[in-house]
Design a protein around this motif. Structure first.
Motif, PDB file in Angstrom:
ATOM      1  N   TYR A 163       0.864   7.938  -3.117  1.00 29.86           N
ATOM      2  CA  TYR A 163       0.967   6.594  -3.596  1.00 29.86           C
ATOM      3  C   TYR A 163       2.013   5.972  -2.422  1.00 29.86           C
ATOM      4  O   TYR A 163       2.744   6.438  -2.123  1.00 29.86           O
ATOM      5  N   SER A 164       1.501   4.622  -2.425  1.00 29.64           N
ATOM      6  CA  SER A 164       2.395   4.100  -1.157  1.00 29.64           C
ATOM      7  C   SER A 164       3.042   2.841  -2.019  1.00 29.64           C
ATOM      8  O   SER A 164       2.546   2.202  -2.995  1.00 29.64           O
TER       9      SER A 164
ATOM     10  N   LEU B 126      -5.599   2.693   0.100  1.00 31.49           N
ATOM     11  CA  LEU B 126      -5.253   2.825   1.506  1.00 31.49           C
ATOM     12  C   LEU B 126      -5.734   4.146   1.834  1.00 31.49           C
ATOM     13  O   LEU B 126      -5.853   4.942   1.131  1.00 31.49           O
ATOM     14  N   CYS B 127      -5.858   4.135   3.085  1.00 31.10           N
ATOM     15  CA  CYS B 127      -6.171   5.564   3.873  1.00 31.10           C
ATOM     16  C   CYS B 127      -5.324   5.761   4.893  1.00 31.10           C
ATOM     17  O   CYS B 127      -5.296   4.835   5.816  1.00 31.10           O
ATOM     18  N   PHE B 128      -4.604   6.931   5.005  1.00 33.19           N
ATOM     19  CA  PHE B 128      -3.618   7.222   6.088  1.00 33.19           C
ATOM     20  C   PHE B 128      -4.238   8.330   6.691  1.00 33.19           C
ATOM     21  O   PHE B 128      -4.483   9.244   6.073  1.00 33.19           O
TER      22      PHE B 128
ATOM     23  N   TYR C 127       5.455   8.221   2.262  1.00 32.28           N
ATOM     24  CA  TYR C 127       4.915   7.630   0.990  1.00 32.28           C
ATOM     25  C   TYR C 127       5.988   7.499  -0.006  1.00 32.28           C
ATOM     26  O   TYR C 127       7.167   7.555   0.114  1.00 32.28           O
TER      27      TYR C 127
ATOM     28  N   ILE D 156       5.336   1.661   3.214  1.00 27.28           N
ATOM     29  CA  ILE D 156       4.285   1.399   4.254  1.00 27.28           C
ATOM     30  C   ILE D 156       5.289   0.926   5.408  1.00 27.28           C
ATOM     31  O   ILE D 156       4.848   1.140   6.674  1.00 27.28           O
TER      32      ILE D 156
ATOM     33  N   THR E 295      -3.112   6.165  -2.427  1.00 27.29           N
ATOM     34  CA  THR E 295      -3.413   6.387  -0.794  1.00 27.29           C
ATOM     35  C   THR E 295      -4.123   7.578  -0.476  1.00 27.29           C
ATOM     36  O   THR E 295      -3.282   8.707  -1.135  1.00 27.29           O
TER      37      THR E 295
ATOM     38  N   ILE F 154      -3.854   3.260   9.601  1.00 23.34           N
ATOM     39  CA  ILE F 154      -3.582   3.001   8.300  1.00 23.34           C
ATOM     40  C   ILE F 154      -4.949   2.079   7.868  1.00 23.34           C
ATOM     41  O   ILE F 154      -5.065   0.817   8.585  1.00 23.34           O
TER      42      ILE F 154
END
Length: 512
Positions: free
Chosen positions: A314-315, A364-366, A331, A320, A300, A355
């Protein structure tokens, strides 16, 4: 199938994020979300109904359903703010009220959902005529269609959808091109009560349209739809499931379902979706992500609103869900093997803005707003794990520092304290930029003007995120002003330049 870049959180893609579950939210005639504890659990005690809706739309496009009387009036400021904060489709509109849809699109909605004309009317031409009448482009239109159970009518419907779709897809959800837009951007197909063989046939025939990016396809009322099935529909077709969603596990809840919104007769199939059990949003998002890690975690990237990358974390499925539920950066800590809600111990917490899933579906991109004193993501008390920012981001950081505490002789401090000087320098530098001709001279004068402009913004408590938000809002305007020069403003600028003369003290470079 997306050339995703780290972008401002208020940049709202006209196309989808790559997530598959699209939450459906109903509203009352006075514009209030129809939600209860079945949807938000205990989170409703600390968040407004509008904030709950925002969280439901953090990871995927969201559908906001209003009764006709609410759609007939312009949205309130509270509702307009919600439109701007989410990637949303608003409706359902009847085709004879396309002018109302235009108002909502101008207010910030991404798409307007129209009820398909009654059977027997020419679908394609009717949609073209309604959109052209009020100047709504195809990429802002969605169409609500009830799936037929007769195989012959299914063939007719698929032929019509093929004509409505783009001739060829762009291959990218974010790169809208003329050849990649059809009569409409997407279709909402309700399948409640459709026999399973017809349902499966439709999925197999709609899949290639969506996979080729010719048409966004949202399917509601699938029989036996589960979290696993939502993930399976994402690969390889990018078909989207439409349904009510919750921030918590509601399977054991005794709370009744929220009431459906009072929708017109032509949208009865949409109303039926509100009677189904809500999908828990977090697991549905996680079901659409691939991972080849033995621990099942998802890489992430965490980015700030202005696009600056802050760090890599990391997720997990649980993190999530927790992030969506509380609207914060949450996270998975590999060292502690537990949820890591950023800022609980350091005070450097994050507001979650978006997200997104990358093009391969494995990262993923937060997008977040970083808080704290100082606002620091890194454990070394710096904003980013990759050192200081550069360019505009660095300028903004320095200006904010100077506003809080400036060293002796700081020219920036002088500008903060003397609004007349700052105004005059803005006028002077704008003129010098307008008169520059050589590329390097233009760049130099632009840098000077941006320095003074950012000083003015920081003095008013405005940053790059707010500026980007306003730029993005203008992208969604269907009506634009002529943009002619204002004679009175030119005269006022000339008066300032004549009164102060050329060469007055203070260029931006090195003066902070």
């Amino acid at each position: 199938r997306s050339c995703l870049t780290v972008r401002d959180s208020d940049t709202k893609d006209l196309r989808c994020f790559g997530m598959v579950l699209s939450p459906l939210v109903g509203f009352s005639a006075d514009g209030e979300p129809l939600l209860n504890a079945r949807i938000y659990g205990d989170y409703g005690s600390t968040a407004t109904a509008q904030e709950i809706v925002r969280r439901l739309g953090l990871a995927s496009p969201i559908f906001l359903c209003f009764p006709p009387e609410a759609l007939a009036a312009p949205p309130s400021e509270t509702t307009a703010k919600l439109l701007r904060e989410t990637v949303c489709t608003v409706g359902p509109f009847s085709l004879d009220r396309a002018d109302d849809a235009r108002e909502w699109l101008n207010a910030g909605a991404n798409h307007a959902l129209f009820i398909a004309p009654p059977q027997g009317q020419p679908l394609v031409q009717t949609m073209k005529d309604a959109a052209a009448k009020v100047g709504i482009p195809g990429e802002r239109l969605m169409l609500l269609v009830n799936a037929p159970s007769d195989p012959v009518l299914v063939n007719d419907m698929m032929a019509a959808l093929d004509t409505l779709a783009a001739p060829s897809g762009t291959g990218c959800y974010e790169c809208i091109k003329a050849e990649g837009v059809g009569v409409v951007s997407g279709v909402v197909l309700t399948m409640t009560g459709i026999p399973p063989p017809i349902e499966n046939d439709l999925i197999n025939r709609l899949g290639p349209l969506a996979a080729a990016d010719r048409l966004q396809v949202f399917i509601g009322g699938l029989s036996g739809c589960t979290t696993t099935k939502i993930g399976q529909l994402h690969h390889p077709f990018t078909l989207h499931v439409l349904g009510t969603a919750s921030l918590i596990d509601t399977r054991s809840s005794a709370e009744p379902l929220p009431p459906p919104p009072p929708l017109p007769e032509g949208a009865a199939s949409l109303s039926a979706l509100f009677a189904a059990e809500p999908f828990e949003l977090g697991p549905c998002v996680a079901a659409c992500i691939r991972t080849d890690r033995s621990d099942g975690l998802f890489p992430t990237l965490v980015a700030e609103e202005d696009g600056a990358a802050l760090g890599l974390v990391y997720s997990s499925t649980a993190s999530i869900g927790a992030a969506l539920s509380c609207g914060r950066g949450v996270y998975w800590s590999r060292s502690r093997q537990a949820l890591w809600r950023k800022g609980d111990t350091s005070g450097a917490w994050q507001t979650l803005k978006r997200i997104r899933l990358d093009c391969d579906g494995d990262a993923l991109c937060f997008t977040v707003t970083q808080h704290g004193e100082p606002p620091a993501f890194c454990h070394k008390s710096s904003l980013s794990c990759w050192g200081l920012p550069s360019g505009l981001h660095h300028l903004q950081m320095v200006l904010r520092q100077r506003k809080a505490s400036a060293p002796p002789g700081s020219y920036t401090k002088r500008l903060f304290d003397d609004s007349t000087l700052l105004r005059n320098k803005l006028v002077e530098e704008a003129q010098e930029l307008a008169e520059a001709t050589e590329p390097d001279h233009v760049a130099s004068e632009a840098a000077d003007l941006i320095y003074f402009a950012m000083t003015r913004c920081v003095a008013a408590g405005v940053g790059l995120a707010e500026i980007s938000s306003h730029l993005d809002r203008r992208t969604y305007k269907l009506a634009r002003r002529p943009g002619n020069a204002k004679a009175e403003r030119i005269a006022a600028g000339d008066a300032i330049l004549q009164s102060k003369g050329k060469g007055a003290a203070g260029k931006g470079e090195g003066k902070a």
